[in-house]
Enzyme design. Structure first.
Site, PDB file in Angstrom:
ATOM      1  N   HIS A 150     -26.324 -76.755  30.864  1.00  0.00           N
ATOM      2  CA  HIS A 150     -25.187 -77.685  30.301  1.00  0.00           C
ATOM      3  C   HIS A 150     -25.120 -79.066  30.775  1.00  0.00           C
ATOM      4  CE1 HIS A 150     -21.416 -78.766  27.888  1.00  0.00           C
ATOM      5  NE2 HIS A 150     -21.206 -79.275  28.943  1.00  0.00           N
ATOM      6  N   GLU A 151     -25.123 -79.262  32.116  1.00  0.00           N
ATOM      7  CA  GLU A 151     -24.791 -80.412  32.851  1.00  0.00           C
ATOM      8  C   GLU A 151     -26.054 -81.192  32.661  1.00  0.00           C
ATOM      9  OE1 GLU A 151     -21.992 -81.903  33.677  1.00  0.00           O
ATOM     10  OE2 GLU A 151     -21.036 -80.077  32.640  1.00  0.00           O
ATOM     11  N   HIS A 154     -26.375 -83.019  29.566  1.00  0.00           N
ATOM     12  CA  HIS A 154     -25.797 -84.365  29.518  1.00  0.00           C
ATOM     13  C   HIS A 154     -26.604 -85.632  30.038  1.00  0.00           C
ATOM     14  CE1 HIS A 154     -21.859 -83.339  28.139  1.00  0.00           C
ATOM     15  NE2 HIS A 154     -21.518 -82.742  28.943  1.00  0.00           N
ATOM     16  N   GLU A 208     -20.393 -82.357  24.244  1.00  0.00           N
ATOM     17  CA  GLU A 208     -20.102 -81.219  24.534  1.00  0.00           C
ATOM     18  C   GLU A 208     -21.248 -80.284  23.576  1.00  0.00           C
ATOM     19  OE1 GLU A 208     -18.999 -80.261  27.415  1.00  0.00           O
ATOM     20  OE2 GLU A 208     -18.560 -82.688  27.888  1.00  0.00           O
TER      21      GLU A 208
END
Length: 277
Positions: A150-151, A154, A208
């Site tokens: 997820h990070e 980004h 997100e």
């Protein structure tokens, strides 16, 4: 001769419009990543250069790591460090499926001893995982891969750069007079907003959701069960209670997020099954 009260607001509105057009004209429309199986293909408008953002990220990361080292909280638990870096070593090669240049980023992965439930990845592949996330959530490797994926997503999608660009445009329109009459400081402003994009602005719900979807595909391709993202966010919601968790700031509702993760984890299951063979 003084401008009348009726004429002056009209002038300001025209000035605001001109400033907005000036800044928008300076934007570039980019496709930061390929869509992948999850189909994240939204184009983004950028007013801050990628170079300015990455330079700000390198400086900020170096500062964080230096402070952690000084305080004796950098990579203190060898087991945590080994786990996090082993997972990163499997996730990073999969970034090429979204943007080939990411494999050549100068990736760094560190663990910070802190009770905070948090993790992040700055532009250029600068990753930090907090021990509180590992210990409080008792994460499995699959769940930890979901967090890190997820990070990393980004960073791949350059969400920090996009946030900084949006803020720069908004600020330019508000201070229309300065924007039009003194465009010479745009470079300096770009650097300031690059920094804000890194540390001062929260992610949007759209960002997100994109990070969730790209993250589970990265995890699946690396051989981690994408369904672990569901149990991860369930744990995140349970441990939050009255505690402030940065992950949950401006995020989708728990119900919406779990529904989306359930849908997209099934979509990438063939990738996981192929990776496990």
């Amino acid at each position: 001769m003084k401008a009348s009260k009726a004429v002056f607001p009209v002038f300001l509105k025209r000035l605001a419009g001109a400033a907005a057009l000036s800044l928008l004209a300076a934007c570039e429309t980019v496709q930061t990543t390929q869509g992948g199986v999850v189909g994240v293909e939204r184009q983004q408008r950028m007013a801050v250069s990628a170079g300015a953002l990455e330079e700000a990220a390198q400086g900020e990361y170096a500062k964080v790591i230096a402070q952690a080292k000084q305080k004796g909280v950098l990579n203190q638990n060898p087991s945590h460090v080994a786990r996090v870096r082993a997972i990163a070593n499997r996730l990073v090669p999969q970034t090429a499926n979204f943007r080939p240049d990411a494999r050549s980023w100068n990736w760094e992965v560190n663990v910070l001893s802190s009770p905070e439930v948090n993790a992040w990845c700055m532009p250029g592949g600068k990753i930090a995982v907090y021990s509180g996330l590992i210990e409080k959530l008792q994460v499995t490797d699959d769940e930890l891969a979901a967090v890190m994926g997820h990070e990393i997503a980004h960073a791949l999608r350059e969400h920090a750069r996009e946030r900084a660009s949006e803020q720069m445009i908004a600020s330019g329109v508000v201070s229309v007079g300065a924007a039009l009459l003194g465009l010479g400081d745009i470079g300096q402003k770009g650097a300031e907003f690059a920094y804000m994009g890194l540390v001062g602005l929260p992610n949007s719900r759209r960002h997100e959701t994109e990070a969730d979807r790209v993250g589970i595909e990265l995890a699946a391709r690396a051989g981690y069960d994408p369904r672990a993202a569901i149990s991860l966010w369930q744990k995140m919601g349970q441990v939050a209670g009255g505690e402030q968790i940065k992950f949950l700031s401006t995020h989708p509702t728990q119900a919406d997020r779990l529904k989306d993760l359930t849908n997209y984890s099934q979509r990438v299951m063939p990738l996981y099954q192929q990776a496990k063979r």
